[in-house]
Motif scaffolding. Sequence first.
Motif, PDB file in Angstrom:
ATOM      1  N   ILE A  63      90.581  10.695  76.398  1.00 26.76           N
ATOM      2  CA  ILE A  63      89.697  10.042  77.367  1.00 26.76           C
ATOM      3  C   ILE A  63      88.252  10.455  77.101  1.00 26.76           C
ATOM      4  O   ILE A  63      87.337   9.638  77.060  1.00 26.76           O
ATOM      5  CB  ILE A  63      90.118  10.396  78.812  1.00 26.76           C
ATOM      6  N   SER A  64      88.052  11.755  76.881  1.00 21.67           N
ATOM      7  CA  SER A  64      86.696  12.240  76.667  1.00 21.67           C
ATOM      8  C   SER A  64      86.132  11.716  75.338  1.00 21.67           C
ATOM      9  O   SER A  64      84.977  11.296  75.261  1.00 21.67           O
ATOM     10  CB  SER A  64      86.721  13.767  76.739  1.00 21.67           C
ATOM     11  N   ASP A  65      86.948  11.707  74.270  1.00 22.18           N
ATOM     12  CA  ASP A  65      86.469  11.239  72.967  1.00 22.18           C
ATOM     13  C   ASP A  65      85.995   9.793  73.023  1.00 22.18           C
ATOM     14  O   ASP A  65      85.000   9.431  72.397  1.00 22.18           O
ATOM     15  CB  ASP A  65      87.578  11.349  71.913  1.00 22.18           C
ATOM     16  N   LEU A  66      86.727   8.955  73.760  1.00 23.86           N
ATOM     17  CA  LEU A  66      86.352   7.538  73.770  1.00 23.86           C
ATOM     18  C   LEU A  66      85.444   7.199  74.949  1.00 23.86           C
ATOM     19  O   LEU A  66      84.311   6.767  74.758  1.00 23.86           O
ATOM     20  CB  LEU A  66      87.605   6.657  73.771  1.00 23.86           C
ATOM     21  N   LEU A  67      85.921   7.394  76.182  1.00 23.42           N
ATOM     22  CA  LEU A  67      85.151   6.896  77.329  1.00 23.42           C
ATOM     23  C   LEU A  67      83.875   7.699  77.566  1.00 23.42           C
ATOM     24  O   LEU A  67      82.917   7.198  78.129  1.00 23.42           O
ATOM     25  CB  LEU A  67      86.008   6.889  78.595  1.00 23.42           C
ATOM     26  N   GLU A  68      83.865   8.976  77.152  1.00 26.51           N
ATOM     27  CA  GLU A  68      82.659   9.754  77.398  1.00 26.51           C
ATOM     28  C   GLU A  68      81.781   9.892  76.154  1.00 26.51           C
ATOM     29  O   GLU A  68      80.634   9.508  76.169  1.00 26.51           O
ATOM     30  CB  GLU A  68      83.019  11.084  78.065  1.00 26.51           C
ATOM     31  N   LYS A  69      82.363  10.384  75.056  1.00 29.01           N
ATOM     32  CA  LYS A  69      81.514  10.579  73.874  1.00 29.01           C
ATOM     33  C   LYS A  69      81.052   9.247  73.276  1.00 29.01           C
ATOM     34  O   LYS A  69      79.988   9.170  72.683  1.00 29.01           O
ATOM     35  CB  LYS A  69      82.240  11.419  72.837  1.00 29.01           C
ATOM     36  N   LYS A  70      81.868   8.212  73.383  1.00 26.18           N
ATOM     37  CA  LYS A  70      81.435   6.905  72.864  1.00 26.18           C
ATOM     38  C   LYS A  70      81.149   5.959  74.022  1.00 26.18           C
ATOM     39  O   LYS A  70      81.545   4.782  74.000  1.00 26.18           O
ATOM     40  CB  LYS A  70      82.545   6.323  71.988  1.00 26.18           C
ATOM     41  N   ASN A  71      80.473   6.479  75.049  1.00 27.29           N
ATOM     42  CA  ASN A  71      80.347   5.672  76.265  1.00 27.29           C
ATOM     43  C   ASN A  71      79.540   4.384  76.083  1.00 27.29           C
ATOM     44  O   ASN A  71      79.731   3.431  76.817  1.00 27.29           O
ATOM     45  CB  ASN A  71      79.834   6.515  77.444  1.00 27.29           C
ATOM     46  N   ALA A  72      78.659   4.353  75.076  1.00 21.81           N
ATOM     47  CA  ALA A  72      77.895   3.119  74.880  1.00 21.81           C
ATOM     48  C   ALA A  72      78.818   1.978  74.471  1.00 21.81           C
ATOM     49  O   ALA A  72      78.535   0.805  74.695  1.00 21.81           O
ATOM     50  CB  ALA A  72      76.815   3.332  73.827  1.00 21.81           C
ATOM     51  N   MET A  73      79.945   2.337  73.878  1.00 22.33           N
ATOM     52  CA  MET A  73      80.863   1.320  73.364  1.00 22.33           C
ATOM     53  C   MET A  73      81.979   0.993  74.355  1.00 22.33           C
ATOM     54  O   MET A  73      82.528  -0.102  74.355  1.00 22.33           O
ATOM     55  CB  MET A  73      81.467   1.893  72.084  1.00 22.33           C
ATOM     56  N   TYR A  74      82.329   1.984  75.179  1.00 23.61           N
ATOM     57  CA  TYR A  74      83.528   1.854  76.016  1.00 23.61           C
ATOM     58  C   TYR A  74      83.211   1.670  77.504  1.00 23.61           C
ATOM     59  O   TYR A  74      84.029   1.999  78.348  1.00 23.61           O
ATOM     60  CB  TYR A  74      84.429   3.077  75.829  1.00 23.61           C
ATOM     61  N   SER A  75      82.030   1.176  77.839  1.00 20.08           N
ATOM     62  CA  SER A  75      81.683   1.060  79.253  1.00 20.08           C
ATOM     63  C   SER A  75      81.696  -0.369  79.772  1.00 20.08           C
ATOM     64  O   SER A  75      81.219  -0.645  80.863  1.00 20.08           O
ATOM     65  CB  SER A  75      80.311   1.698  79.507  1.00 20.08           C
ATOM     66  N   ASP A  76      82.232  -1.269  78.975  1.00 21.58           N
ATOM     67  CA  ASP A  76      82.351  -2.647  79.441  1.00 21.58           C
ATOM     68  C   ASP A  76      83.575  -2.768  80.357  1.00 21.58           C
ATOM     69  O   ASP A  76      84.400  -1.849  80.420  1.00 21.58           O
ATOM     70  CB  ASP A  76      82.513  -3.566  78.217  1.00 21.58           C
ATOM     71  N   ARG A  77      83.661  -3.864  81.094  1.00 22.80           N
ATOM     72  CA  ARG A  77      84.862  -4.152  81.890  1.00 22.80           C
ATOM     73  C   ARG A  77      85.524  -5.415  81.351  1.00 22.80           C
ATOM     74  O   ARG A  77      84.825  -6.339  80.917  1.00 22.80           O
ATOM     75  CB  ARG A  77      84.498  -4.436  83.350  1.00 22.80           C
ATOM     76  N   PRO A  78      86.856  -5.485  81.420  1.00 22.05           N
ATOM     77  CA  PRO A  78      87.514  -6.740  81.038  1.00 22.05           C
ATOM     78  C   PRO A  78      87.231  -7.818  82.087  1.00 22.05           C
ATOM     79  O   PRO A  78      86.979  -7.500  83.253  1.00 22.05           O
ATOM     80  CB  PRO A  78      88.997  -6.370  81.041  1.00 22.05           C
ATOM     81  N   VAL A  79      87.268  -9.068  81.655  1.00 16.48           N
ATOM     82  CA  VAL A  79      87.177 -10.179  82.605  1.00 16.48           C
ATOM     83  C   VAL A  79      88.579 -10.395  83.173  1.00 16.48           C
ATOM     84  O   VAL A  79      89.543 -10.507  82.426  1.00 16.48           O
ATOM     85  CB  VAL A  79      86.702 -11.455  81.888  1.00 16.48           C
ATOM     86  N   ILE A  80      88.695 -10.385  84.495  1.00 21.25           N
ATOM     87  CA  ILE A  80      90.011 -10.569  85.101  1.00 21.25           C
ATOM     88  C   ILE A  80      90.025 -11.938  85.779  1.00 21.25           C
ATOM     89  O   ILE A  80      89.302 -12.158  86.758  1.00 21.25           O
ATOM     90  CB  ILE A  80      90.311  -9.428  86.094  1.00 21.25           C
ATOM     91  N   PRO A  81      90.811 -12.881  85.234  1.00 16.90           N
ATOM     92  CA  PRO A  81      90.698 -14.266  85.702  1.00 16.90           C
ATOM     93  C   PRO A  81      90.874 -14.428  87.213  1.00 16.90           C
ATOM     94  O   PRO A  81      90.028 -15.057  87.865  1.00 16.90           O
ATOM     95  CB  PRO A  81      91.811 -14.988  84.928  1.00 16.90           C
TER      96      PRO A  81
END
Length: 489
Positions: A80-98
Motif C-alpha cells: 500500500i505504501s509503495d504504490l498509494l503513498e510513494k507513487k501518489n502522483a500516479m495512484y490518486s485517481d478514482r475509478p468512474v462508477i457508472p
Amino acid sequence: MFDLIALCLISILVYTFSRNRRQSSTPPGPRGLPFLGNALQIPKECSWLAFAEWAKIYGPVMHVHVISSSIIVLSSREAISDLLEKKNAMYSDRPVIPMAGELAGFGKYTAMLPYGQRHREGRKLILGTVNARKAPELHAIQEAKAADFVSRLTRNPSEFRPHLRWLLASIVLQITYGINVDSYDDAYVRAVEIVLNDFSEVTAPGAYLVDGLPFLKYIPEWFPGASFKRIAREANERASQLVVNLYKVSREQMDHGAATPSFVADILAYNPSPTPEEEDLYQQVSAQFYGAGSDTTVSSLLSFFLIMAQHPEIQRKAQAEVDAIVGDRLPKCSDCKDMPYLEAVLKEVHRCNPVVPLALPHHVRREDVYAGFRIPAGSTVIANTWAVLHDPALYPRPDEVIPERYLGKPDEHPDLNPDPRDFAFGYGRRVCPGRMLAEDTLFIVAASVLASFNISDAVPLEGETIEYRGGVLSHPDEFTCNITPRRVV
Ligand code: HEM
Ligand SMILES: *[C@@H]1O[C@H](CO)[C@@H](O)[C@H](O)[C@H]1NC(C)=O
C-alpha cells in the motif's frame, strides 16, 4: 435491443483477446469464470474478509477481475505504501462508477472526483476549515454538542442510536452551514439521512449490472428491467436539491447578518461574490461534510459503545483516567493530550473495526510495474485496510482488544503496533481531509460518555451475535445496551 447484443459480443471479444494476450504478467488471483471473471466470488457484504483470505493464498498484490475491469487488491502495509503513498502522483485517481458516480450524480463530489484541478480545489477548501488554526472554533461546537448529547442520553438512554445520528448530523451541519438542528426529526436531518441511504444503496457492491457493463447506462428508463435508471435519477434529484437548499439557507442567514462561524461563512468572507461556477463548487464541497463525515463517525462511535460494553475492565480503566483529569467538570477537547489510555482505546476502535475497511477505490491511468507484476492501465486499486489492521505480524493477537499494545516503550518494538489511524483514514493524496475533525469528535464524545455513564450488556436486536456488515462502510448490527448515569449532570 440488437445494439445491446452487438455490444455484448464486442465486449466479450475485446475482453477475451486482451486477456489472452496479457494475462501472463498481471499479479496472481483467484481463477474466475470466462467473461464474468471473479464477479460471483466477491461477496456483497464484508468483501474485505474474503480478500484477506485470498491474500493468504495469492499474496499482498492480487489481481481480481470483474467482467472487463481489472482490480488490484493490496493487502500489506508495504505494498500500500509503495504504490498509494510513494507513487501518489500516479495512484490518486478514482475509478468512474457508472451507477453511483455517473447516473446518481455522486461523481461530482470531491471524494469521487478524478485526480485533477477540481479535486485539488475541493480538498483545499475543506482543509481551510478543518485545520489546527481553526481547531478552537470547531472544539467549541464539538464540546457543546457532546454536552447536549450527554443530557439527551441521560433522559433517554435506550435511544442512543438516534441520539448519535442527531449528534453527528448536528455537528456537521453547524460546522458546515452554521445551521443548528434540534432533533433527529428535524427536516434537514431527515433529508440528510435519506441522501446517505441513497448513497449506500447506489454504491452497494455488485448490486447493479450497469457497474460491470457500463454501456447499459444508455438504455432508457422505461425499458423493461431498467428500474436502476429511475433509482439513480431520484437519488440524484434528492441529493442535488439538498446540496442547494442547505447552501441557500446558510447564505440567507449571512445576508440577514445572523451568521455563526462556519465553512460556508469562511468561504464567502474570502470570496463575497462568487461566480455561478464557484458557487457550484462550494455547494458540492460543503456536501462532503455530511456526505463523508457523519455516517463514518457514527459507525466508529457505535463500535466504541460496543467495545466498552463488551470489555468492562477496559471501560473502568478509561473512566479512571478521565475522572482523574476532569473531576466534576465535563471533558474538553484539549484534555486529549492528558489521556493516553483513552487515545489507545480509540486506536483499538479504529483497528478492530475500521469504518472504511477498503478505503475508497483508487485508480491508475497508466500501466505500471510493481514487484515484477504488470499493473494494467485503468486498473482499480483497492487497499485492504482491514487486512493490514489484522495482520498478526504488525499487531500481535489481532482479534483481541488490547489498548496496552500502544503504550509500551516505543523503542522496544518500533515496527509493531503502528498507529491504526494512519491506515484507517486512507492513503496518499486521497487521505481523509476530515481526519482531525473526526478524531476530535470521537475523543470528546468518548470522554464525555465515559465521564457520565456506565455502559454494559450489549445484546443484538436479532440473532445471537453482533456482527459487522456493510459494502463500502462497515457498521455493527443493531444492538441494545444498558447506559446508566454515574453522576448528576
Ligand atoms: C471516523 C471518521 C472517518 C473515517 C474513518 C474516514 C475515513 C476516510 C477514508 C478511508 C477515506 C478514503 C481515503 C482514500 O481513498 O485513500 C476518506 C475520504 C474522505 N473523507 Fe473521511 N473519514 C472520516 C470522517 C470524515 C469527516 C468528518 C469528513 C469531513 C470533512 C471527511 C471527509 C472526507 C472526504 C472529503 C474524503 C475524500 C478525499 C479525497 O477523495 O480526496 N471524512 N475518509
Ligand atoms: C458503574 O460501574 C462500577 C464498576 O462496575 C460500579 O462500581 C458503579 O457502582 C457503577 N455505577 C453506577 C451508577 O451504576
